[in-house]
Structures are given as C-alpha cells and as structure tokens.
Design an enzyme around this catalytic site. Sequence first.
Site, short mmCIF file in Angstrom:
data_model
loop_
_atom_site.label_atom_id
_atom_site.label_comp_id
_atom_site.label_asym_id
_atom_site.label_seq_id
_atom_site.Cartn_x
_atom_site.Cartn_y
_atom_site.Cartn_z
CG ASP A 53 5.44 62.87 -77.06
OD1 ASP A 53 6.66 62.73 -77.29
OD2 ASP A 53 4.55 62.58 -77.88
CB SER A 54 10.64 61.79 -74.38
OG SER A 54 11.06 63.14 -74.31
CG ASP A 92 6.48 66.39 -78.57
OD1 ASP A 92 6.46 66.69 -79.78
OD2 ASP A 92 7.36 65.68 -78.06
CE LYS A 122 9.06 67.09 -81.29
NZ LYS A 122 8.41 65.77 -81.41
CD GLU A 124 5.50 61.75 -82.61
OE1 GLU A 124 4.99 60.67 -82.97
OE2 GLU A 124 6.16 61.87 -81.56
CD GLU A 191 12.75 59.79 -82.60
OE1 GLU A 191 11.86 60.67 -82.50
OE2 GLU A 191 12.97 58.95 -81.72
O1 KIV Z 1 9.52 63.62 -77.14
C1 KIV Z 1 10.71 63.78 -77.49
O2 KIV Z 1 11.63 63.82 -76.65
C2 KIV Z 1 11.00 63.91 -78.91
C3 KIV Z 1 12.43 63.88 -79.32
C4 KIV Z 1 12.94 62.50 -79.28
C5 KIV Z 1 12.65 64.52 -80.63
O3 KIV Z 1 10.11 64.01 -79.69
#
Ligand code: KIV
Length: 273
Positions: A53-54, A92, A122, A124, A191
């Site tokens: 989600d980056s 994510d 994924k 969190e 992280e």
């Molecule tokens: O969204 C992302 O890129 C991440 C990484 C920083 C692990 O969750």
Amino acid sequence: MSTHNSSHIKRITTHILQEMKQRGEKISMITAYDFSMAGIVDTAGIDMILVGDSASNVMAGHETTLPITLDQMIYHATSVVRGVNRAFVVVDIPFGSYQGNSSEALRSAIRIMKESGAHAVKVEGGAEIKESVVRILSAGVPVMGHLGLTPQSIYKFGTYTVRAKEKEEAKKLLEDAKVLEECGCFSLVLEKIPAKLAKEVAATVKIPVIGIGAGPHVDGQVLVLHDLLGITQEFQPRFLRQYADLRGTMLKAVGEYIKDIKAKDFPNEKESY
Ligand code: KIV
C-alpha cells in the site's frame, strides 16, 4: 496452486519459502505496482513481490498509506500479476478494509485473490486483528503479518521512528509474532525495529520473517522499489541501500529529449517515414 506455469518456470510457493528458511537461504522481496516493473524484478529473480500500500505514496503521491482504496490495490495487483512468471505475489489489504470486522476482512481478501490472481495478502497488526486473520485463513488465503512500524497506524504512533525499543512494546511484538504464527500466517514482515529483537523473533517463530529496517538476522529483506532505485530521493532512512540513481538517469534522458526537440534534431530522417 500449480508450481509450474506455461513456460515451465518453477513458481515460488509458501512451501518453498518455508524450505528456504529451514536451509538458511535468505529470501528476497521487493515492492512493485505495475506490469512493467513487476516483469523486470521477476526476470531479475526476486523471490517475492509485495504490491504494497506504499503505492499510496510512491504511485499516487499521498503523504501516508491510508487513502489508497481496495479497488486501487486490486488494480495495481492485477497489473503486477500479469508481469510475473516466478515470484510469489503478496498484496496489502488497505487501511479500513479488514480491521475490526472479520467479515469485511474476508470479503476484501477474497476480492483481491479472485480479481487480481495474487497468491497471498498482507495485514498490519497482531492480537487485535486475530479474528480477521483467522477468518481470511479459513478461506484458504495465505496471510502475511506485519509488525513493528505499521504505516497504517501512523497517526497513532505520530512518528516514523524505530518501534519496540522499550521492553513492554518489544514483549508485545514477540507475543504478536507468536499469535500470528499460531493463527497460521505463512510469513511475517518486521519493519523498523531493533536488530536484536528481530533476531529473537526470527529464532522463535518457524515461519519466514522478512525485515525492512530490522537488521540482518531475519530470513529475508524487503525494500520499496522506488527507494532502492533512487526514484524517491527525499526518503533516505538509515536502513535504505540505494542501488541506482534512476531519478538522475531519467532527468538526464528526458532533458536530452527536450533539448533535441527544441534543436529540431529529433526526429531525424532515419526516424521518419
Ligand atoms: O507497503 C509497503 O511497501 C510495505 C513494506 C514497507 C513492507 O508494507
């Protein structure tokens, strides 16, 4: 999931990732958000691709990961999956699509898997999202956990500094890692936490632990593609190793293109019909 695709490249599976941990082979992971970049990192031999989600930051220009939507994540994931032959693709689940409501979590995970063709999701958090994790896993969807600095909670933390430096938070993180493993998560991202704590987590749980800013004693590493390629140059945390200066290369190339147009040098005769 078939371990072979049409061109007979052996696909990475959760089973293979587990074997890599057992034999001490480090796992490589990188983010990607589109077809072209996914194809390049897959061809380079990356083991896992994270459709992170980056994307909210590096693709859409938002300050945090919070605004990206489930539909937008599915769009990125679908593009990535089309470019990949070998890597294991994790997506994510975005903020607001799984926390606090396990039915919604399951619906979000199923949409990602069904519409994008990705291999896992994924999420969190630890014990507080256990119900959602269990529900997703019950549908046969592999889940990767994410502990430590969890960017979806940035407004709770208030800062992007190293997490779990204090005893209490470190204890909770280790407990959360065990909870996620017991639930059935196939892997875990840690992280921005002290290397010593990350080492302890990786030695305690049997599932592969992938670090970002978590030191060398984990089972693999992940970085954001745009950061390691030097596209996003304002982001320079200590844990980042920059492998290229693509921003510089691109600025130079586009600058020359502009110059050639202005000088009436492009296109020349050979480049015309
Ligand atoms: O969204 C992302 O890129 C991440 C990484 C920083 C692990 O969750």
